[in-house]
Motif scaffolding. Structure first.
Motif, mmCIF file in Angstrom:
data_model
loop_
_atom_site.group_PDB
_atom_site.id
_atom_site.type_symbol
_atom_site.label_atom_id
_atom_site.label_comp_id
_atom_site.label_asym_id
_atom_site.label_seq_id
_atom_site.Cartn_x
_atom_site.Cartn_y
_atom_site.Cartn_z
ATOM 1 N N PRO A 1 14.726 46.970 -4.734
ATOM 2 C CA PRO A 1 15.378 46.938 -3.302
ATOM 3 C C PRO A 1 15.338 47.999 -2.536
ATOM 4 O O PRO A 1 14.890 47.930 -1.393
ATOM 5 N N LEU A 2 15.809 49.179 -3.363
ATOM 6 C CA LEU A 2 15.747 50.528 -2.146
ATOM 7 C C LEU A 2 14.363 50.972 -2.245
ATOM 8 O O LEU A 2 14.220 51.491 -0.984
ATOM 9 N N ALA A 3 13.368 50.848 -3.194
ATOM 10 C CA ALA A 3 12.174 51.281 -2.825
ATOM 11 C C ALA A 3 11.398 50.448 -1.678
ATOM 12 O O ALA A 3 10.702 51.020 -0.929
ATOM 13 N N ALA A 4 11.850 49.110 -1.524
ATOM 14 C CA ALA A 4 11.221 48.356 -0.594
ATOM 15 C C ALA A 4 11.689 48.572 0.876
ATOM 16 O O ALA A 4 11.010 48.364 1.956
ATOM 17 N N VAL A 5 12.769 49.536 1.087
ATOM 18 C CA VAL A 5 13.219 49.785 2.415
ATOM 19 C C VAL A 5 12.137 50.873 2.875
ATOM 20 O O VAL A 5 11.876 51.042 4.257
ATOM 21 N N ALA B 1 14.641 65.202 -4.537
ATOM 22 C CA ALA B 1 14.699 64.563 -3.286
ATOM 23 C C ALA B 1 14.557 65.453 -2.258
ATOM 24 O O ALA B 1 13.894 65.319 -1.113
ATOM 25 N N ALA B 2 15.599 66.475 -2.193
ATOM 26 C CA ALA B 2 15.580 67.298 -1.075
ATOM 27 C C ALA B 2 14.445 68.090 -0.878
ATOM 28 O O ALA B 2 14.037 68.242 0.287
ATOM 29 N N ALA C 1 20.056 53.469 -9.604
ATOM 30 C CA ALA C 1 20.355 52.272 -10.424
ATOM 31 C C ALA C 1 20.958 51.260 -9.511
ATOM 32 O O ALA C 1 22.063 51.515 -8.806
ATOM 33 N N CYS C 2 20.370 49.967 -9.507
ATOM 34 C CA CYS C 2 20.942 49.068 -8.586
ATOM 35 C C CYS C 2 22.002 48.255 -9.353
ATOM 36 O O CYS C 2 22.106 48.112 -10.453
ATOM 37 N N LEU D 1 11.840 57.179 -1.277
ATOM 38 C CA LEU D 1 10.754 57.305 -2.338
ATOM 39 C C LEU D 1 11.323 58.147 -3.402
ATOM 40 O O LEU D 1 10.887 57.960 -4.462
ATOM 41 N N ALA D 2 11.826 59.186 -2.917
ATOM 42 C CA ALA D 2 12.336 60.488 -4.193
ATOM 43 C C ALA D 2 13.550 59.792 -4.627
ATOM 44 O O ALA D 2 13.410 60.228 -6.225
ATOM 45 N N VAL D 3 14.447 59.035 -4.034
ATOM 46 C CA VAL D 3 15.588 58.758 -5.006
ATOM 47 C C VAL D 3 15.400 57.366 -5.548
ATOM 48 O O VAL D 3 16.041 57.200 -6.794
#
Length: 424
Positions: A123-127, A370-371, A423-424, A416-418
Protein backbone atom coordinates in the motif's frame (compact mmCIF):
# COMPACT_ATOMS: atom_id res chain seq x y z
CA UNK A 1 29.92 16.05 9.07
CA UNK A 2 27.58 14.70 6.43
CA UNK A 3 27.86 11.03 5.49
CA UNK A 4 29.79 10.38 2.27
CA UNK A 5 26.70 8.96 0.56
CA UNK A 6 24.87 12.29 1.01
CA UNK A 7 27.85 14.23 -0.34
CA UNK A 8 27.94 11.98 -3.40
CA UNK A 9 24.19 12.33 -3.84
CA UNK A 10 24.33 16.13 -3.51
CA UNK A 11 27.10 16.35 -6.10
CA UNK A 12 25.10 14.09 -8.42
CA UNK A 13 22.04 16.32 -8.07
CA UNK A 14 24.00 19.53 -8.68
CA UNK A 15 25.83 18.19 -11.73
CA UNK A 16 22.82 16.35 -13.14
CA UNK A 17 20.64 19.45 -12.86
CA UNK A 18 23.23 21.69 -14.53
CA UNK A 19 24.33 19.65 -17.53
CA UNK A 20 21.27 20.51 -19.67
CA UNK A 21 21.55 24.27 -18.99
CA UNK A 22 24.87 24.52 -20.85
CA UNK A 23 23.75 23.27 -24.30
CA UNK A 24 20.47 25.15 -23.92
CA UNK A 25 22.38 28.40 -23.36
CA UNK A 26 24.53 27.70 -26.42
CA UNK A 27 21.50 26.86 -28.56
CA UNK A 28 19.60 29.96 -27.44
CA UNK A 29 22.61 32.16 -28.18
CA UNK A 30 22.96 30.68 -31.68
CA UNK A 31 19.22 31.08 -32.36
CA UNK A 32 19.27 34.82 -31.61
CA UNK A 33 21.08 35.52 -34.88
CA UNK A 34 17.95 34.55 -36.86
CA UNK A 35 20.01 32.85 -39.60
CA UNK A 36 19.12 29.25 -40.44
CA UNK A 37 22.75 28.14 -40.65
CA UNK A 38 23.31 29.27 -37.06
CA UNK A 39 20.60 27.08 -35.56
CA UNK A 40 21.95 23.92 -33.97
CA UNK A 41 19.86 20.81 -34.78
CA UNK A 42 18.81 18.54 -31.95
CA UNK A 43 20.91 15.53 -33.09
CA UNK A 44 24.03 17.73 -33.20
CA UNK A 45 23.39 18.98 -29.66
CA UNK A 46 22.95 15.39 -28.47
CA UNK A 47 26.16 14.39 -30.28
CA UNK A 48 28.21 17.00 -28.43
CA UNK A 49 26.73 15.84 -25.14
CA UNK A 50 27.70 12.25 -26.03
CA UNK A 51 31.20 13.38 -27.07
CA UNK A 52 31.75 15.17 -23.77
CA UNK A 53 30.42 12.13 -21.94
CA UNK A 54 32.85 9.87 -23.81
CA UNK A 55 35.84 12.11 -23.07
CA UNK A 56 35.01 12.24 -19.36
CA UNK A 57 34.48 8.47 -19.34
CA UNK A 58 37.91 7.96 -20.91
CA UNK A 59 39.45 10.07 -18.15
CA UNK A 60 37.71 7.98 -15.48
CA UNK A 61 38.67 4.76 -17.28
CA UNK A 62 42.33 5.69 -16.80
CA UNK A 63 41.85 5.28 -13.06
CA UNK A 64 39.29 2.48 -12.99
CA UNK A 65 39.62 -0.99 -14.59
CA UNK A 66 37.16 -1.46 -17.43
CA UNK A 67 35.56 -4.45 -19.11
CA UNK A 68 33.67 -4.86 -22.36
CA UNK A 69 29.99 -5.76 -22.17
CA UNK A 70 27.20 -5.88 -24.74
CA UNK A 71 24.73 -5.01 -22.02
CA UNK A 72 26.72 -1.86 -21.25
CA UNK A 73 26.83 -0.93 -24.94
CA UNK A 74 23.05 -1.33 -25.20
CA UNK A 75 22.71 0.78 -22.06
CA UNK A 76 24.78 3.47 -23.79
CA UNK A 77 22.38 3.34 -26.74
CA UNK A 78 19.55 3.95 -24.29
CA UNK A 79 21.44 6.93 -22.88
CA UNK A 80 21.81 8.36 -26.40
CA UNK A 81 18.06 8.11 -26.95
CA UNK A 82 17.47 9.60 -23.49
CA UNK A 83 19.73 12.59 -24.21
CA UNK A 84 18.21 13.24 -27.64
CA UNK A 85 14.62 13.18 -26.38
CA UNK A 86 15.52 15.30 -23.32
CA UNK A 87 17.09 17.94 -25.56
CA UNK A 88 13.94 17.94 -27.69
CA UNK A 89 11.81 18.24 -24.55
CA UNK A 90 13.51 21.27 -23.04
CA UNK A 91 13.77 22.95 -26.45
CA UNK A 92 9.99 22.69 -26.80
CA UNK A 93 8.66 23.37 -23.32
CA UNK A 94 11.55 24.95 -21.41
CA UNK A 95 14.37 23.72 -19.22
CA UNK A 96 12.34 23.47 -16.01
CA UNK A 97 9.41 21.46 -17.39
CA UNK A 98 11.57 19.61 -19.92
CA UNK A 99 13.85 18.22 -17.19
CA UNK A 100 11.21 17.55 -14.54
CA UNK A 101 9.09 15.42 -16.88
CA UNK A 102 11.84 12.81 -17.57
CA UNK A 103 12.69 12.58 -13.87
CA UNK A 104 9.09 11.86 -12.91
CA UNK A 105 8.68 9.35 -15.73
CA UNK A 106 11.95 7.57 -14.85
CA UNK A 107 10.73 7.04 -11.30
CA UNK A 108 7.42 5.70 -12.64
CA UNK A 109 9.31 3.24 -14.86
CA UNK A 110 11.49 2.20 -11.91
CA UNK A 111 8.35 1.48 -9.88
CA UNK A 112 6.87 -0.56 -12.74
CA UNK A 113 10.07 -2.60 -13.19
CA UNK A 114 10.55 -3.33 -9.49
CA UNK A 115 10.28 -7.05 -8.62
CA UNK A 116 6.91 -8.13 -7.31
CA UNK A 117 8.27 -9.18 -3.92
CA UNK A 118 10.61 -6.24 -3.43
CA UNK A 119 8.14 -4.11 -1.51
CA UNK A 120 7.35 -5.18 2.02
CA UNK A 121 4.54 -2.63 2.16
CA UNK A 122 2.53 -2.70 -1.05
CA UNK A 123 0.00 0.00 0.00
CA UNK A 124 2.83 2.43 0.72
CA UNK A 125 4.54 1.64 -2.58
CA UNK A 126 1.25 2.31 -4.39
CA UNK A 127 1.37 5.93 -3.21
CA UNK A 128 4.41 6.61 -5.43
CA UNK A 129 2.70 6.19 -8.84
CA UNK A 130 -0.21 8.32 -7.68
CA UNK A 131 2.20 11.11 -6.76
CA UNK A 132 4.09 10.77 -10.04
CA UNK A 133 0.94 10.79 -12.18
CA UNK A 134 -0.22 13.87 -10.30
CA UNK A 135 3.14 15.48 -11.02
CA UNK A 136 2.85 14.75 -14.75
CA UNK A 137 -0.66 16.22 -14.76
CA UNK A 138 0.68 19.35 -13.05
CA UNK A 139 3.47 19.64 -15.60
CA UNK A 140 0.95 19.33 -18.42
CA UNK A 141 -1.11 22.17 -16.95
CA UNK A 142 2.08 24.15 -16.40
CA UNK A 143 3.19 23.77 -20.00
CA UNK A 144 -0.24 24.70 -21.37
CA UNK A 145 -0.55 27.76 -19.14
CA UNK A 146 2.95 28.87 -20.04
CA UNK A 147 2.18 28.69 -23.76
CA UNK A 148 -1.03 30.70 -23.36
CA UNK A 149 0.71 33.30 -21.20
CA UNK A 150 3.43 33.75 -23.79
CA UNK A 151 0.79 34.06 -26.50
CA UNK A 152 -1.09 36.76 -24.63
CA UNK A 153 2.08 38.71 -23.91
CA UNK A 154 3.07 38.59 -27.54
CA UNK A 155 -0.36 39.72 -28.71
CA UNK A 156 -0.24 42.60 -26.23
CA UNK A 157 3.15 43.62 -27.56
CA UNK A 158 1.99 43.43 -31.18
CA UNK A 159 -1.31 45.24 -30.56
CA UNK A 160 0.11 48.14 -28.55
CA UNK A 161 -3.19 48.63 -26.71
CA UNK A 162 -3.68 50.64 -23.54
CA UNK A 163 -2.80 49.31 -20.11
CA UNK A 164 -5.54 47.19 -18.55
CA UNK A 165 -5.78 49.52 -15.56
CA UNK A 166 -4.86 53.11 -14.88
CA UNK A 167 -2.51 54.14 -12.10
CA UNK A 168 -2.89 57.28 -9.95
CA UNK A 169 -1.64 60.51 -11.51
CA UNK A 170 1.43 60.77 -9.30
CA UNK A 171 2.49 57.17 -9.89
CA UNK A 172 1.57 56.91 -13.57
CA UNK A 173 5.10 57.09 -15.05
CA UNK A 174 6.55 54.67 -12.50
CA UNK A 175 3.64 52.24 -12.85
CA UNK A 176 3.84 52.38 -16.64
CA UNK A 177 7.57 51.75 -16.59
CA UNK A 178 7.19 48.86 -14.14
CA UNK A 179 4.40 47.31 -16.20
CA UNK A 180 6.39 47.66 -19.41
CA UNK A 181 9.43 46.04 -17.79
CA UNK A 182 7.29 43.22 -16.41
CA UNK A 183 5.85 42.49 -19.85
CA UNK A 184 8.93 43.01 -21.99
CA UNK A 185 11.43 41.10 -19.89
CA UNK A 186 9.72 37.68 -20.09
CA UNK A 187 9.04 38.29 -23.77
CA UNK A 188 12.70 38.89 -24.48
CA UNK A 189 13.68 35.91 -22.38
CA UNK A 190 11.19 33.67 -24.18
CA UNK A 191 12.33 34.88 -27.58
CA UNK A 192 15.90 34.03 -26.60
CA UNK A 193 14.93 30.38 -26.15
CA UNK A 194 15.14 28.18 -29.21
CA UNK A 195 11.99 26.53 -30.51
CA UNK A 196 9.40 28.64 -28.69
CA UNK A 197 8.00 30.11 -31.90
CA UNK A 198 6.17 26.83 -32.50
CA UNK A 199 4.24 27.24 -29.24
CA UNK A 200 3.11 30.75 -30.17
CA UNK A 201 1.61 29.56 -33.44
CA UNK A 202 0.07 26.38 -32.00
CA UNK A 203 -1.55 28.23 -29.09
CA UNK A 204 -2.63 31.10 -31.34
CA UNK A 205 -4.31 28.80 -33.84
CA UNK A 206 -6.14 26.99 -31.04
CA UNK A 207 -7.30 30.23 -29.41
CA UNK A 208 -8.60 31.64 -32.69
CA UNK A 209 -10.42 28.42 -33.57
CA UNK A 210 -12.05 28.31 -30.12
CA UNK A 211 -13.22 31.91 -30.56
CA UNK A 212 -14.80 30.91 -33.87
CA UNK A 213 -12.75 33.28 -36.00
CA UNK A 214 -12.42 30.76 -38.79
CA UNK A 215 -8.96 30.60 -40.32
CA UNK A 216 -5.99 30.76 -38.04
CA UNK A 217 -4.48 33.36 -40.38
CA UNK A 218 -7.39 35.83 -40.16
CA UNK A 219 -6.51 37.56 -36.90
CA UNK A 220 -7.31 41.27 -37.03
CA UNK A 221 -4.68 43.74 -35.83
CA UNK A 222 -4.48 47.55 -35.80
CA UNK A 223 -2.79 49.11 -38.81
CA UNK A 224 -0.10 50.86 -36.79
CA UNK A 225 1.44 50.36 -33.41
CA UNK A 226 2.30 53.18 -31.04
CA UNK A 227 5.75 53.52 -32.60
CA UNK A 228 4.30 53.80 -36.12
CA UNK A 229 5.33 50.36 -37.31
CA UNK A 230 2.82 48.00 -38.88
CA UNK A 231 2.26 45.13 -36.43
CA UNK A 232 1.54 42.59 -39.14
CA UNK A 233 4.83 43.40 -40.81
CA UNK A 234 6.68 43.26 -37.50
CA UNK A 235 4.97 39.97 -36.59
CA UNK A 236 5.99 38.52 -39.95
CA UNK A 237 9.57 39.69 -39.43
CA UNK A 238 9.65 38.15 -35.95
CA UNK A 239 8.35 34.82 -37.26
CA UNK A 240 10.83 34.93 -40.15
CA UNK A 241 13.71 35.60 -37.79
CA UNK A 242 12.69 32.78 -35.45
CA UNK A 243 12.29 30.35 -38.32
CA UNK A 244 15.53 31.46 -40.01
CA UNK A 245 13.96 33.25 -43.00
CA UNK A 246 14.43 36.83 -44.09
CA UNK A 247 18.25 36.89 -44.41
CA UNK A 248 20.64 35.42 -46.88
CA UNK A 249 23.39 33.03 -46.04
CA UNK A 250 25.86 35.86 -45.70
CA UNK A 251 23.75 37.79 -43.21
CA UNK A 252 23.82 40.95 -45.37
CA UNK A 253 20.08 41.49 -45.40
CA UNK A 254 19.51 39.79 -48.73
CA UNK A 255 16.10 38.28 -49.06
CA UNK A 256 15.63 34.57 -48.71
CA UNK A 257 12.71 32.42 -49.81
CA UNK A 258 9.51 33.41 -48.05
CA UNK A 259 8.21 31.14 -45.30
CA UNK A 260 5.27 28.90 -46.11
CA UNK A 261 1.96 30.60 -45.58
CA UNK A 262 -0.56 29.41 -43.06
CA UNK A 263 -2.26 26.28 -44.34
CA UNK A 264 0.43 25.75 -47.00
CA UNK A 265 2.60 23.18 -45.35
CA UNK A 266 3.85 25.24 -42.42
CA UNK A 267 5.30 22.87 -39.86
CA UNK A 268 3.56 23.02 -36.50
CA UNK A 269 4.46 20.34 -33.98
CA UNK A 270 1.56 19.22 -31.80
CA UNK A 271 1.02 20.99 -28.52
CA UNK A 272 2.14 17.99 -26.47
CA UNK A 273 5.37 17.36 -28.40
CA UNK A 274 7.60 18.65 -25.60
CA UNK A 275 5.90 16.61 -22.88
CA UNK A 276 5.84 13.52 -25.11
CA UNK A 277 9.61 13.83 -25.66
CA UNK A 278 10.08 14.26 -21.90
CA UNK A 279 8.08 11.12 -21.18
CA UNK A 280 10.09 9.20 -23.80
CA UNK A 281 13.33 10.46 -22.22
CA UNK A 282 12.15 9.24 -18.82
CA UNK A 283 11.28 5.82 -20.24
CA UNK A 284 14.76 5.48 -21.78
CA UNK A 285 16.35 6.68 -18.53
CA UNK A 286 14.35 4.14 -16.53
CA UNK A 287 15.22 1.28 -18.88
CA UNK A 288 18.91 2.25 -18.89
CA UNK A 289 19.00 1.52 -15.15
CA UNK A 290 18.94 -2.15 -16.11
CA UNK A 291 22.44 -1.76 -17.65
CA UNK A 292 25.50 -2.49 -15.49
CA UNK A 293 26.44 1.19 -15.17
CA UNK A 294 22.87 2.10 -14.34
CA UNK A 295 23.00 -0.32 -11.40
CA UNK A 296 26.01 1.50 -9.98
CA UNK A 297 28.98 -0.31 -11.54
CA UNK A 298 31.55 1.93 -13.21
CA UNK A 299 33.66 -0.89 -14.65
CA UNK A 300 31.63 -0.71 -17.90
CA UNK A 301 31.43 3.08 -18.11
CA UNK A 302 33.71 3.49 -21.13
CA UNK A 303 31.90 0.76 -23.08
CA UNK A 304 28.58 2.45 -22.39
CA UNK A 305 29.99 5.83 -23.43
CA UNK A 306 31.24 4.43 -26.73
CA UNK A 307 27.83 2.91 -27.40
CA UNK A 308 26.22 6.24 -26.61
CA UNK A 309 28.57 8.11 -28.96
CA UNK A 310 28.04 5.57 -31.75
CA UNK A 311 24.25 5.93 -31.58
CA UNK A 312 24.49 9.72 -31.45
CA UNK A 313 26.74 9.64 -34.53
CA UNK A 314 24.18 7.52 -36.37
CA UNK A 315 21.48 10.07 -35.48
CA UNK A 316 23.62 12.92 -36.83
CA UNK A 317 24.37 10.98 -40.02
CA UNK A 318 20.66 10.29 -40.56
CA UNK A 319 19.84 13.96 -39.97
CA UNK A 320 22.50 15.10 -42.45
CA UNK A 321 21.28 12.59 -45.05
CA UNK A 322 17.77 13.98 -44.62
CA UNK A 323 19.06 17.53 -45.13
CA UNK A 324 20.96 16.53 -48.27
CA UNK A 325 17.85 14.81 -49.63
CA UNK A 326 15.93 18.07 -49.13
CA UNK A 327 18.59 20.02 -51.00
CA UNK A 328 19.87 21.88 -47.92
CA UNK A 329 23.24 20.34 -46.94
CA UNK A 330 24.49 21.13 -43.42
CA UNK A 331 26.92 24.05 -43.11
CA UNK A 332 30.63 23.38 -42.69
CA UNK A 333 32.63 20.27 -43.37
CA UNK A 334 30.81 18.03 -40.90
CA UNK A 335 27.86 20.22 -39.90
CA UNK A 336 28.60 19.81 -36.17
CA UNK A 337 28.50 23.54 -35.29
CA UNK A 338 31.70 23.16 -33.29
CA UNK A 339 32.14 26.87 -32.65
CA UNK A 340 28.60 27.44 -31.40
CA UNK A 341 27.81 24.20 -29.57
CA UNK A 342 31.14 22.43 -29.09
CA UNK A 343 32.49 23.89 -25.81
CA UNK A 344 29.23 24.10 -23.84
CA UNK A 345 27.80 20.90 -25.31
CA UNK A 346 30.89 18.86 -24.46
CA UNK A 347 31.03 20.44 -21.00
CA UNK A 348 27.41 19.41 -20.44
CA UNK A 349 28.24 15.83 -21.41
CA UNK A 350 31.19 15.79 -19.00
CA UNK A 351 28.90 17.03 -16.21
CA UNK A 352 26.43 14.24 -17.03
CA UNK A 353 29.22 11.66 -16.74
CA UNK A 354 30.37 13.13 -13.43
CA UNK A 355 26.79 13.11 -12.15
CA UNK A 356 26.44 9.44 -13.05
CA UNK A 357 29.73 8.61 -11.32
CA UNK A 358 28.68 10.48 -8.17
CA UNK A 359 25.32 8.72 -8.21
CA UNK A 360 27.09 5.38 -8.42
CA UNK A 361 29.25 6.41 -5.48
CA UNK A 362 26.17 7.30 -3.44
CA UNK A 363 24.65 3.88 -4.13
CA UNK A 364 27.89 2.06 -3.47
CA UNK A 365 28.46 3.52 -0.02
CA UNK A 366 25.11 2.81 1.57
CA UNK A 367 22.92 0.88 -0.84
CA UNK A 368 19.38 2.12 -1.33
CA UNK A 369 19.41 4.78 1.37
CA UNK A 370 16.24 6.85 1.48
CA UNK A 371 17.93 10.20 2.17
CA UNK A 372 20.49 9.69 -0.59
CA UNK A 373 17.74 8.67 -3.04
CA UNK A 374 15.80 11.85 -2.36
CA UNK A 375 18.90 14.05 -2.59
CA UNK A 376 19.83 12.51 -5.95
CA UNK A 377 16.39 13.36 -7.29
CA UNK A 378 16.90 16.98 -6.26
CA UNK A 379 18.52 17.49 -9.67
CA UNK A 380 15.13 18.62 -10.98
CA UNK A 381 15.22 21.45 -8.41
CA UNK A 382 18.58 22.52 -9.80
CA UNK A 383 17.42 22.43 -13.42
CA UNK A 384 14.25 24.27 -12.41
CA UNK A 385 16.33 26.96 -10.72
CA UNK A 386 18.36 27.40 -13.91
CA UNK A 387 15.19 27.60 -16.01
CA UNK A 388 13.46 30.09 -13.70
CA UNK A 389 16.50 32.17 -12.76
CA UNK A 390 18.58 32.23 -15.95
CA UNK A 391 16.08 31.69 -18.76
CA UNK A 392 13.06 33.23 -16.93
CA UNK A 393 10.71 30.55 -18.21
CA UNK A 394 8.04 30.72 -15.48
CA UNK A 395 6.36 33.56 -13.65
CA UNK A 396 4.48 34.00 -10.37
CA UNK A 397 1.80 31.32 -9.98
CA UNK A 398 3.40 29.03 -12.57
CA UNK A 399 6.51 28.85 -10.41
CA UNK A 400 4.43 27.70 -7.44
CA UNK A 401 2.85 24.96 -9.55
CA UNK A 402 6.27 23.83 -10.76
CA UNK A 403 7.79 23.64 -7.27
CA UNK A 404 4.71 21.73 -6.08
CA UNK A 405 5.27 19.21 -8.89
CA UNK A 406 8.92 18.89 -7.85
CA UNK A 407 7.83 18.21 -4.26
CA UNK A 408 5.63 15.39 -5.55
CA UNK A 409 8.60 13.80 -7.33
CA UNK A 410 10.78 14.01 -4.22
CA UNK A 411 7.99 12.52 -2.09
CA UNK A 412 7.58 9.66 -4.56
CA UNK A 413 11.35 9.02 -4.46
CA UNK A 414 11.22 8.85 -0.67
CA UNK A 415 8.27 6.44 -0.75
CA UNK A 416 10.00 4.14 -3.24
CA UNK A 417 13.14 4.12 -1.09
CA UNK A 418 11.33 3.46 2.20
CA UNK A 419 8.66 1.00 1.01
CA UNK A 420 10.94 -2.08 0.62
CA UNK A 421 11.95 -1.87 4.29
CA UNK A 422 8.67 -0.69 5.78
CA UNK A 423 6.27 -3.02 7.55
CA UNK A 424 2.56 -2.49 7.01
Amino acid sequence: MLPPRLLYAGASALLGGTFAALPKAAGARAARSGRPQDRVPLPVTAWWLAAGFALASAALAAALPQRASWAAALGGAGWAAMVLTRVASYEQCGLATGCATPDATALLVAWALAPAGAGACAPLAAVAPALLLGCLASLHVLEAQGRLQHLLLRQLRAGGGPAPHAAPDGAAPAAAAAEEEEEEEPLQAVERSAGTAHWYRAAGDLARLVRGSGSACSQQQPLLRKDGEAPQQQQQQDDNAEQGWGRGAGGDGASAPAPPACGEGAARPPALAGLACGVASGVFAGLSQLAPVGRGGLDSLLCSALGMLACASLAVAAHHAWLVQRGAPPPGALGLHARRMGPLGAAGGALLCAALACGAGARGTAGADAAAAVVRRASLLVSGAWGVGLFRELRSGLQLLFWAACAQVLAAAAVLAVAPRAAC
